[in-house]
Design a protein around this motif. Sequence first.
Motif, PDB file in Angstrom:
ATOM      1  N   LEU A   5       0.865  -1.183   0.000  1.00  0.00           N
ATOM      2  CA  LEU A   5       0.000   0.000   0.000  1.00  0.00           C
ATOM      3  C   LEU A   5       0.900   1.230   0.000  1.00  0.00           C
ATOM      4  O   LEU A   5       1.787   1.358   0.849  1.00  0.00           O
ATOM      5  CB  LEU A   5      -0.895   0.019   1.241  1.00  0.00           C
ATOM      6  N   ILE A   6       0.647   2.123  -0.952  1.00  0.00           N
ATOM      7  CA  ILE A   6       1.416   3.373  -1.011  1.00  0.00           C
ATOM      8  C   ILE A   6       0.465   4.520  -0.700  1.00  0.00           C
ATOM      9  O   ILE A   6      -0.531   4.730  -1.406  1.00  0.00           O
ATOM     10  CB  ILE A   6       2.039   3.553  -2.401  1.00  0.00           C
ATOM     11  N   ASN A  43       4.205   9.734  -6.917  1.00  0.00           N
ATOM     12  CA  ASN A  43       4.010   9.497  -8.361  1.00  0.00           C
ATOM     13  C   ASN A  43       5.266   8.921  -8.994  1.00  0.00           C
ATOM     14  O   ASN A  43       5.200   8.043  -9.858  1.00  0.00           O
ATOM     15  CB  ASN A  43       3.611  10.799  -9.060  1.00  0.00           C
ATOM     16  N   ARG A  44       6.414   9.434  -8.570  1.00  0.00           N
ATOM     17  CA  ARG A  44       7.674   8.898  -9.107  1.00  0.00           C
ATOM     18  C   ARG A  44       7.837   7.427  -8.702  1.00  0.00           C
ATOM     19  O   ARG A  44       8.270   6.594  -9.491  1.00  0.00           O
ATOM     20  CB  ARG A  44       8.867   9.720  -8.597  1.00  0.00           C
ATOM     21  N   LEU A  45       7.478   7.138  -7.469  1.00  0.00           N
ATOM     22  CA  LEU A  45       7.596   5.757  -6.988  1.00  0.00           C
ATOM     23  C   LEU A  45       6.681   4.821  -7.776  1.00  0.00           C
ATOM     24  O   LEU A  45       7.110   3.752  -8.231  1.00  0.00           O
ATOM     25  CB  LEU A  45       7.252   5.704  -5.490  1.00  0.00           C
ATOM     26  N   VAL A  46       5.423   5.222  -7.977  1.00  0.00           N
ATOM     27  CA  VAL A  46       4.513   4.298  -8.666  1.00  0.00           C
ATOM     28  C   VAL A  46       4.905   4.143 -10.134  1.00  0.00           C
ATOM     29  O   VAL A  46       4.662   3.087 -10.728  1.00  0.00           O
ATOM     30  CB  VAL A  46       3.014   4.688  -8.518  1.00  0.00           C
ATOM     31  N   PRO A  83      -0.321   4.759 -12.949  1.00  0.00           N
ATOM     32  CA  PRO A  83      -0.182   3.576 -13.809  1.00  0.00           C
ATOM     33  C   PRO A  83      -0.313   2.265 -13.037  1.00  0.00           C
ATOM     34  O   PRO A  83       0.044   1.217 -13.552  1.00  0.00           O
ATOM     35  CB  PRO A  83       1.237   3.737 -14.375  1.00  0.00           C
ATOM     36  N   ILE A  84      -0.772   2.329 -11.776  1.00  0.00           N
ATOM     37  CA  ILE A  84      -0.998   1.095 -10.998  1.00  0.00           C
ATOM     38  C   ILE A  84      -2.400   1.180 -10.412  1.00  0.00           C
ATOM     39  O   ILE A  84      -3.075   2.211 -10.545  1.00  0.00           O
ATOM     40  CB  ILE A  84       0.045   0.920  -9.862  1.00  0.00           C
ATOM     41  N   GLU A 125      14.862   8.967   1.441  1.00  0.00           N
ATOM     42  CA  GLU A 125      14.560  10.144   0.611  1.00  0.00           C
ATOM     43  C   GLU A 125      14.378   9.801  -0.857  1.00  0.00           C
ATOM     44  O   GLU A 125      13.885  10.610  -1.631  1.00  0.00           O
ATOM     45  CB  GLU A 125      15.675  11.190   0.749  1.00  0.00           C
ATOM     46  N   GLY A 126      14.822   8.600  -1.263  1.00  0.00           N
ATOM     47  CA  GLY A 126      14.830   8.310  -2.697  1.00  0.00           C
ATOM     48  C   GLY A 126      13.950   7.126  -3.076  1.00  0.00           C
ATOM     49  O   GLY A 126      13.779   6.178  -2.294  1.00  0.00           O
ATOM     50  N   VAL A 127      13.426   7.178  -4.291  1.00  0.00           N
ATOM     51  CA  VAL A 127      12.608   6.087  -4.826  1.00  0.00           C
ATOM     52  C   VAL A 127      13.414   4.783  -4.863  1.00  0.00           C
ATOM     53  O   VAL A 127      12.903   3.711  -4.536  1.00  0.00           O
ATOM     54  CB  VAL A 127      12.102   6.478  -6.230  1.00  0.00           C
TER      55      VAL A 127
END
Length: 252
Positions: free
Chosen positions: A4-5, A13-16, A42-43, A232-234
């Motif tokens: 779950l995000i 958004n960058r992660l998904v 996109p998910i 802090e990063g994807v």
Amino acid sequence: MRVLILGGTADANRLVAEIARDSRLDAVLSYAGRTESPTPPPIAWRVGGFGGVDGLVDYLRAEKIARVVDATHPFAAQMSANAITACALVNVPLLVLERAPWQRTSGDRWIEVDNIVAAAEALGVARRRVFLGIGRQYLDVFAAHPQHHYLVRLVDPPRAPLPLREADVIVARGPFDLAGDRAMLMEHRIDTVVARNAGGDAAYAKIEAARDLGLPVVMVRRPFIPAREKVEGVADVLRWLGHDLAPTDRGV
Ligand code: NAP
């Protein structure tokens, strides 16, 4: 593994976008539903509150969620606190994706305050021309200070008149850039900027523009949220999920 995000941010958004490229991850993005037309991710995605800690616990169980990534805005303190409690109750690991706060740099004229009420008070009694880039849910606080002229930037067009006596509205969705924000502050003869210390690039242009123009920024510090495991990063999130960035993103 179901993930779950908790989203509503550019970081989420960058992660998904990365997760969508990895068919091994089964993730659902959750929006609070504050904006009228959120960017379709996109998910898989869902919209709306869970119903407090109890509702989130029920959701995690019903959906068999194995990991939670809290990628909400640093000021979304309630959602983040609920996630801590709910994840602890059902023993689901929680990771926070959060950008570092902006740091004051040479030329910045920041007046740092602890919350929005203090920010409105910091404007003082004399009339000012104030830029509010803070989201519509806080405008009521500034209604109690009607001596100022406000320039309000919102993601959605307001459905009802703003609670402010004197205000101009700009409807725009970030990211914003320095040239644009500088021109906007000049055109509206803004003499004070009110901002929350969101961190990241998307909303930093107004801070740079204020510095450039020598304007004070009333900067609201981040709210207190209990300590959590944070990155802090994807790429760090993907590693935590047991995956890595696709080869193209590693420059391979
Ligand atoms: P908040 O005060 O922490 O959350 C209030 C309630 O909204 C939460 O208790 C929860 O309701 C629901 N909620 C918040 N985020 C959610 C999510 N991602 N998915 C499902 N429900 C959510 O949050 P906020 O400051 O109102 O922000 C709301 C959303 O806007 C967040 O997702 C955040 O990432 C995004 N956002 C916030 C800001 C900001 O400045 N605060 C800026 C940009 C984007 P229940 O208790 O019913 O579960």
